[in-house]
Scaffold this active site. Structure first.
Site, mmCIF file in Angstrom:
data_model
loop_
_atom_site.group_PDB
_atom_site.id
_atom_site.type_symbol
_atom_site.label_atom_id
_atom_site.label_comp_id
_atom_site.label_asym_id
_atom_site.label_seq_id
_atom_site.Cartn_x
_atom_site.Cartn_y
_atom_site.Cartn_z
ATOM 1 N N GLU A 36 93.215 -51.334 -7.869
ATOM 2 C CA GLU A 36 93.394 -51.603 -6.012
ATOM 3 C C GLU A 36 91.927 -52.124 -5.965
ATOM 4 O O GLU A 36 90.843 -51.778 -5.731
ATOM 5 C CB GLU A 36 93.008 -49.707 -6.457
ATOM 6 N N GLU A 69 90.616 -49.295 4.475
ATOM 7 C CA GLU A 69 91.245 -47.341 5.153
ATOM 8 C C GLU A 69 90.599 -47.712 6.534
ATOM 9 O O GLU A 69 89.729 -47.093 6.210
ATOM 10 C CB GLU A 69 91.750 -46.847 4.224
#
Length: 367
Positions: A165, A169
């Site tokens: 990943e 964000e």
């Protein structure tokens, strides 16, 4: 951030009474339901497509090949190639570029510029949209405007079938910062690899280009073309095991808005996101939803080895040394035969209910 499963609707109370076989490192899927879905349930049909974990499935070839990377510029306001009900996707990445796995999208304008809005509501939860093609190294740039509300998180990430990943964000009401992070095979390190990138002009009022430049040797994050952070793969080796904990497997691009400031989330997640969501916020009351705006995604593929013209997807081979799966190209179809039946392999009403519960699941992320 790290992915976990969150069911975001009142139907959860009913659906949690339904059980299905789960899959993990020590419990592989049976031949009758061979594919381990991205949410850790065994089944067939759609379970064998995006996010299907080959290491936890019945065999390495139970999952369909991951559709191969193609360099492209995606204008998201053109929704003709976005499938809004992901359960109808049959694996043809030449037909659709994106699938909505949870939630609602709508076209809108912001300061006169067209954009795609991903919505979040109190009853319906957030929205998650995934690319149908995978990237095995390359440069990915997402042009977006974030939310500005405590507890609401905007995200543009890559996620592999085995939980490698890479994240951009934007938590809560922090509109002058962004956060970068990465994970290897879903492992949560003792000390977070997350970094707060400062000095951004208002991320709610202004579109910015957020880039991940990912190669086998390094991972670079950029904002509007300016480098903010570089990670070397050589610095990601666990000295106690010799394993390189660096993202290295084909990944989908995922765009989302999700509710971190809700009572079902851990206290640390709520705090990180700026507190509990205020459902009486004037913006929410006026519009009936919170939102994040996504304008475009550009992809420049950088496969370590160039594929042949006949290659269609990526497949996993047996684990090589030091816990690194081998990735090869395949020229077999990425599509299902006979269409995608999300309850297949689970059996009758039980399979239907579990499938419905997964339709209402959003991959929630913790920094």
């Amino acid at each position: 951030m790290h992915s976990s499963l969150a069911l975001l609707v009142p139907l959860l109370a009913v659906l949690t009474s339904v059980s299905a076989q789960t899959c993990n490192q020590t419990s592989l899927c049976p031949s009758t339901a061979p594919c381990c879905s991205e949410y850790g349930f065994c089944g067939s049909g759609y379970y064998c497509l995006g996010g299907c974990n080959p290491l936890y499935s019945n065999s390495l070839d139970s999952c369909k090949p991951n559709p191969i990377c193609e360099s492209a510029n995606y204008t998201l306001v053109d929704t003709s190639r976005i499938l809004t009900n992901y359960t109808y996707f049959e694996g043809n990445a030449s037909e659709y570029d994106w699938v909505v796995e949870e939630g609602t999208i709508m076209n809108t304008t912001s300061s006169g510029e067209a954009a795609l809005a991903l919505l979040l509501t109190e009853n319906g939860g957030g929205t998650l949209m995934s690319s149908t093609r995978y990237v095995h190294y390359g440069k990915i740039t997402t042009r977006l405007k974030t939310g500005r509300w405590a507890g609401v998180v905007t995200a543009a990430i890559t996620m592999s079938s085995i939980k490698d990943e890479i994240d951009w964000e934007f938590p809560g009401n922090q509109t002058t910062t962004g956060q970068t992070n990465y994970f290897w095979q879903g492992v949560i390190p003792p000390q977070t690899a997350g970094v707060t990138e400062t000095g951004l002009s208002d991320t709610y009022d202004n579109f910015h280009d957020y880039t991940v430049d990912w190669s086998p040797s390094s991972l670079t994050f950029l904002v509007d073309g300016n480098v903010t952070r570089t990670i070397m793969a050589s610095d990601c080796v666990d000295n106690s095991t010799g394993v390189s904990q660096y993202p290295n497997t084909p990944s989908r691009i995922q765009l989302s808005i999700w509710p971190a400031g809700i009572s079902s989330e851990p206290e640390g997640t709520v705090e990180w996101a700026g507190g509990m969501i205020n459902w009486n916020d004037p913006d929410y009351v006026s519009a009936g939803h919170f939102y994040a705006l996504f304008q475009s995604v550009s992809v420049e593929c950088n496969d370590p080895v160039a594929p042949n013209a006949s290659d269609t997807g990526y497949v996993y081979g047996p684990n090589a040394t030091l816990d690194t799966p081998s990735i090869t190209f395949s020229n077999t179809t990425t599509e299902l035969n006979g269409g995608a039946m999300i309850g297949a392999g689970l059996g009758g009403v039980q399979g239907f209910l579990v499938a419905i519960s997964i339709m209402f699941a959003l991959a929630v992320h913790v920094f």
